[in-house]
Design an enzyme around this catalytic site. Structure first.
Site, PDB file in Angstrom:
ATOM      1  N   ASP A   1       0.852  -1.180   0.000  1.00 36.77           N
ATOM      2  CA  ASP A   1       0.000   0.000   0.000  1.00 36.77           C
ATOM      3  C   ASP A   1       0.897   1.242   0.000  1.00 36.77           C
ATOM      4  OD1 ASP A   1      -2.412   1.544   0.339  1.00 36.77           O
ATOM      5  OD2 ASP A   1      -1.859   1.764   2.441  1.00 36.77           O
TER       6      ASP A   1
ATOM      7  N   ASP B   1      -0.327   5.053   0.916  1.00 37.79           N
ATOM      8  CA  ASP B   1      -0.642   6.020   1.966  1.00 37.79           C
ATOM      9  C   ASP B   1      -0.793   5.335   3.319  1.00 37.79           C
ATOM     10  OD1 ASP B   1      -0.860   8.421   0.292  1.00 37.79           O
ATOM     11  OD2 ASP B   1      -2.583   7.391  -0.578  1.00 37.79           O
TER      12      ASP B   1
END
Length: 311
Positions: free
Chosen positions: A30, A32
């Protein structure tokens, strides 16, 4: 006069020719809240778009199910009125990268491991942020699997090009399945690649469920969810923790025991079924690092405020 739009790149990533690549293992992370401690989209929306008050209302609409993630995200990105290049000034000012990510990425390059960003954000922003923090050469070594976008030259129009035609806009689980199937073509017999996923929030669960090995940032919601639902995972404070654990995996004689049973060849499933449990059992020895909200690790606690919608 209609605004002109910047062209977005859909080129397939490949490592430089002098870098060996492994087809038996791939890492997906991922963006953020994982590589960067804040949400890059939120930084832009608050400064150049709908503003923090409206963004919080929109976040609430996602959490209550009033509106879909795709619908809300489209409004957020559409609220921006800033050229892409100018928006990076705010990104560089407000975003903080995991302190050990660059060394971890160098480790992946040395080992010939494919490292992929998988995100519900938009590729032009993700690529520009990586360029700004890593330099263009190292940034280009990272494949970005995300939505795309058309951004007018003057920044007055931001139009998301969704990867999938569903309420998420980008179903990360589908993307990982596609990548797994591509890598299988390069492996002998019925072997499947070892898929490693790194994340921080519940929105990462679709991708996390496809992984053989899951890393969850300590003290944040993905870890809590894994604890609540007895999902095997390894907590991490920084990417140095991840590098250490992946090194252990790569030093093993055989990667099959680290895979979920459904992804192993038959012999490994029959003869080495306990190895995966033993490996994830090491999580228990590090319970001091895994804590509840009031006692999360210093790094996670420092930046956890404001991370709500995971792009």
């Amino acid at each position: 006069m209609a605004p002109s739009f910047q062209q977005t790149s859909k080129a397939v990533h490949s490592f430089p020719k002098d870098t060996p690549t492994r087809k038996d293992v791939a890492i997906f992370s991922d963006f953020d809240g994982t590589i960067f401690m804040q949400d890059s989209g939120h930084v832009l929306f608050d400064r150049y778009g709908c503003g923090p008050e409206r963004r919080e209302v929109l976040d609430h609409q996602i959490h209550t199910g009033e509106r879909s993630f795709r619908d809300v995200s489209e409004e957020m990105w559409g609220s921006l009125n800033v050229p892409l290049e100018q928006s990076m000034k705010a990104a560089k000012e407000h975003l903080v990268i995991d302190p050990d990510f660059e060394e971890f990425h160098d480790f992946c390059i040395r080992e010939g491991i494919s490292f992929n960003v998988i995100s519900a954000g938009i590729k032009p922003v993700l690529r520009s942020v990586l360029d700004a923090f890593l330099g263009r050469k190292n940034s280009q070594r990272i494949e970005i699997i995300s939505n795309d976008a058309e951004i007018s030259d003057d920044g007055s129009e931001w139009k998301v090009i969704w990867r999938h035609d569903n309420e998420l806009g980008h179903d990360k689980s589908v993307s990982i399945k596609e990548c797994r199937n591509q890598l299988r073509k390069h492996l002998p017999g019925s072997k499947s690649p070892l898929i490693i996923f790194v994340g921080d929030g519940v929105s990462d669960l679709p991708a996390a469920r496809e992984a053989d090995v899951l890393f969850a940032r300590a003290g944040l919601r993905l870890e809590e969810y894994c604890e609540e639902h007895s999902i095997p995972y390894i907590p991490f404070d920084t990417f140095a923790d991840i590098e250490r654990e992946i090194s252990r995996i790569l030093n093993a004689e055989d990667l099959e025991p680290f895979k979920k049973p459904a992804n192993r060849v038959v012999a490994a499933a029959e003869n080495k079924s306990s190895a995966r449990k033993q490996f994830f059992g090491t999580v228990d020895t590090r319970k001091a690092r895994r804590t509840d909200k009031g006692h999360m690790s210093p790094l996670s606690a420092r930046f956890s405020k404001g991370i709500t919608t995971a792009f």
